[in-house]
Design a protein around this motif. Sequence first.
Motif, PDB file in Angstrom:
ATOM      1  N   LYS A  47      36.461  40.242 -35.679  1.00  0.00           N
ATOM      2  CA  LYS A  47      36.939  41.633 -35.848  1.00  0.00           C
ATOM      3  C   LYS A  47      36.031  42.395 -36.812  1.00  0.00           C
ATOM      4  N   GLU A  48      35.628  41.731 -37.892  1.00  0.00           N
ATOM      5  CA  GLU A  48      34.721  42.384 -38.845  1.00  0.00           C
ATOM      6  C   GLU A  48      33.371  42.661 -38.191  1.00  0.00           C
ATOM      7  N   LEU A  49      32.882  41.706 -37.414  1.00  0.00           N
ATOM      8  CA  LEU A  49      31.627  41.893 -36.686  1.00  0.00           C
ATOM      9  C   LEU A  49      31.747  43.073 -35.722  1.00  0.00           C
ATOM     10  N   GLN A  50      32.824  43.131 -34.976  1.00  0.00           N
ATOM     11  CA  GLN A  50      33.039  44.241 -34.046  1.00  0.00           C
ATOM     12  C   GLN A  50      33.086  45.573 -34.783  1.00  0.00           C
ATOM     13  N   HIS A  51      33.747  45.591 -35.921  1.00  0.00           N
ATOM     14  CA  HIS A  51      33.824  46.817 -36.720  1.00  0.00           C
ATOM     15  C   HIS A  51      32.419  47.282 -37.107  1.00  0.00           C
ATOM     16  N   LYS A  52      31.589  46.353 -37.550  1.00  0.00           N
ATOM     17  CA  LYS A  52      30.221  46.705 -37.925  1.00  0.00           C
ATOM     18  C   LYS A  52      29.437  47.202 -36.709  1.00  0.00           C
ATOM     19  N   LEU A  53      29.555  46.498 -35.594  1.00  0.00           N
ATOM     20  CA  LEU A  53      28.824  46.889 -34.384  1.00  0.00           C
ATOM     21  C   LEU A  53      29.235  48.282 -33.908  1.00  0.00           C
ATOM     22  N   ASN A  54      30.494  48.600 -34.074  1.00  0.00           N
ATOM     23  CA  ASN A  54      31.003  49.878 -33.573  1.00  0.00           C
ATOM     24  C   ASN A  54      30.847  51.034 -34.553  1.00  0.00           C
ATOM     25  N   ASN A  55      30.579  50.733 -35.823  1.00  0.00           N
ATOM     26  CA  ASN A  55      30.570  51.805 -36.815  1.00  0.00           C
ATOM     27  C   ASN A  55      29.261  52.003 -37.574  1.00  0.00           C
ATOM     28  N   LEU A  56      28.369  51.016 -37.538  1.00  0.00           N
ATOM     29  CA  LEU A  56      27.103  51.181 -38.247  1.00  0.00           C
ATOM     30  C   LEU A  56      26.089  51.923 -37.372  1.00  0.00           C
ATOM     31  N   THR A  57      25.196  52.639 -38.014  1.00  0.00           N
ATOM     32  CA  THR A  57      24.111  53.313 -37.292  1.00  0.00           C
ATOM     33  C   THR A  57      23.103  52.271 -36.833  1.00  0.00           C
ATOM     34  N   ASP A  58      22.195  52.658 -35.956  1.00  0.00           N
ATOM     35  CA  ASP A  58      21.155  51.728 -35.508  1.00  0.00           C
ATOM     36  C   ASP A  58      20.307  51.247 -36.680  1.00  0.00           C
ATOM     37  N   ASP A  59      19.991  52.139 -37.613  1.00  0.00           N
ATOM     38  CA  ASP A  59      19.215  51.734 -38.794  1.00  0.00           C
ATOM     39  C   ASP A  59      19.976  50.696 -39.616  1.00  0.00           C
ATOM     40  N   GLU A  60      21.273  50.899 -39.774  1.00  0.00           N
ATOM     41  CA  GLU A  60      22.091  49.946 -40.527  1.00  0.00           C
ATOM     42  C   GLU A  60      22.216  48.617 -39.780  1.00  0.00           C
ATOM     43  N   LEU A  61      22.371  48.692 -38.465  1.00  0.00           N
ATOM     44  CA  LEU A  61      22.424  47.465 -37.662  1.00  0.00           C
ATOM     45  C   LEU A  61      21.109  46.698 -37.756  1.00  0.00           C
ATOM     46  N   ASN A  62      20.022  47.433 -37.830  1.00  0.00           N
ATOM     47  CA  ASN A  62      18.693  46.835 -37.910  1.00  0.00           C
ATOM     48  C   ASN A  62      18.467  46.168 -39.273  1.00  0.00           C
ATOM     49  N   ASN A  63      19.300  46.473 -40.253  1.00  0.00           N
ATOM     50  CA  ASN A  63      19.174  45.907 -41.586  1.00  0.00           C
ATOM     51  C   ASN A  63      20.400  45.053 -41.944  1.00  0.00           C
ATOM     52  N   THR A  64      21.129  44.578 -40.951  1.00  0.00           N
ATOM     53  CA  THR A  64      22.296  43.743 -41.201  1.00  0.00           C
ATOM     54  C   THR A  64      22.162  42.466 -40.378  1.00  0.00           C
ATOM     55  N   TYR A  65      22.337  41.355 -41.068  1.00  0.00           N
ATOM     56  CA  TYR A  65      22.183  40.034 -40.465  1.00  0.00           C
ATOM     57  C   TYR A  65      23.467  39.257 -40.689  1.00  0.00           C
ATOM     58  N   TRP A  66      23.816  38.420 -39.718  1.00  0.00           N
ATOM     59  CA  TRP A  66      25.080  37.688 -39.766  1.00  0.00           C
ATOM     60  C   TRP A  66      24.805  36.203 -39.883  1.00  0.00           C
ATOM     61  N   GLU A  67      25.345  35.601 -40.929  1.00  0.00           N
ATOM     62  CA  GLU A  67      25.233  34.160 -41.110  1.00  0.00           C
ATOM     63  C   GLU A  67      26.522  33.550 -40.580  1.00  0.00           C
ATOM     64  N   ILE A  68      26.427  32.887 -39.464  1.00  0.00           N
ATOM     65  CA  ILE A  68      27.604  32.432 -38.728  1.00  0.00           C
ATOM     66  C   ILE A  68      28.413  31.386 -39.495  1.00  0.00           C
ATOM     67  N   GLU A  69      27.749  30.418 -40.093  1.00  0.00           N
ATOM     68  CA  GLU A  69      28.474  29.307 -40.720  1.00  0.00           C
ATOM     69  C   GLU A  69      29.387  29.762 -41.859  1.00  0.00           C
ATOM     70  N   THR A  70      28.928  30.729 -42.657  1.00  0.00           N
ATOM     71  CA  THR A  70      29.749  31.221 -43.771  1.00  0.00           C
ATOM     72  C   THR A  70      30.482  32.511 -43.421  1.00  0.00           C
ATOM     73  N   GLY A  71      30.082  33.160 -42.317  1.00  0.00           N
ATOM     74  CA  GLY A  71      30.693  34.420 -41.919  1.00  0.00           C
ATOM     75  C   GLY A  71      30.241  35.601 -42.750  1.00  0.00           C
ATOM     76  N   GLU A  72      29.183  35.426 -43.530  1.00  0.00           N
ATOM     77  CA  GLU A  72      28.687  36.482 -44.412  1.00  0.00           C
ATOM     78  C   GLU A  72      27.654  37.351 -43.694  1.00  0.00           C
ATOM     79  N   PHE A  73      27.588  38.597 -44.145  1.00  0.00           N
ATOM     80  CA  PHE A  73      26.594  39.534 -43.638  1.00  0.00           C
ATOM     81  C   PHE A  73      25.552  39.781 -44.726  1.00  0.00           C
ATOM     82  N   PHE A  74      24.307  39.926 -44.310  1.00  0.00           N
ATOM     83  CA  PHE A  74      23.191  40.086 -45.238  1.00  0.00           C
ATOM     84  C   PHE A  74      22.405  41.347 -44.944  1.00  0.00           C
ATOM     85  N   SER A  75      21.731  41.814 -45.969  1.00  0.00           N
ATOM     86  CA  SER A  75      20.778  42.915 -45.821  1.00  0.00           C
ATOM     87  C   SER A  75      19.371  42.344 -46.023  1.00  0.00           C
ATOM     88  N   SER A  76      18.369  43.148 -45.758  1.00  0.00           N
ATOM     89  CA  SER A  76      16.983  42.729 -45.988  1.00  0.00           C
ATOM     90  C   SER A  76      16.751  42.404 -47.457  1.00  0.00           C
TER      91      SER A  76
END
Length: 174
Positions: free
Chosen positions: A86-115
């Motif tokens: 749900k959090e991933l979907q929220h990010k996909l649906n609400n972040l701009t392309d630039d923000e999506l391009n600077n957001t990374y998802w670490e699956i094992e911990t469920g954390e999101f990262f920036s550059s």
Amino acid sequence: MVPKKVKDHLDEYINQEVYVQIAIIKGKEKGTTHSAINKYFISNHFKDLSEGRPYDHFIEGLKDKCLIKLKDSPMRNKETNDEIIKELQHKLNNLTDDELNNTYWEIETGEFFSSDQIKELEDDRNNLIEKLDLSKKGDDVYQAITSFCKSYEILCQKKYPEAPLPLEILKSTN
């Protein structure tokens, strides 16, 4: 700042890998922990560790999971009860392309990262490489490896209090 959960995950992974390799050497050689650590220094595993490979592997995995790659994914609008999805979907649906391009998802911990956070991990990797440079600080490297093993034994004592610890680092240093 890299989330504590992720730092702990990486530390635990590195500590476990080092511990297991040294325990294997000790078991094969039937020698002391000290001699096993010295033999570990000439292993391919130590070479990989001292070149920062665990961090490289983790960072490459992160870079491969840039959210921009999921921009057109059909899972963006699928019903789910999974809070992380749900959090991933929220990010996909609400972040701009630039923000999506600077957001990374670490699956094992469920954390999101920036550059910037990936850069921090790269700095941590470089510090590990420096810390494990045998040509500059042989005794310091021995102490660093011992410290990894101690940390792993402390974790094992908490998680598995009845389990035997093959290196018994904590017993030999207390």
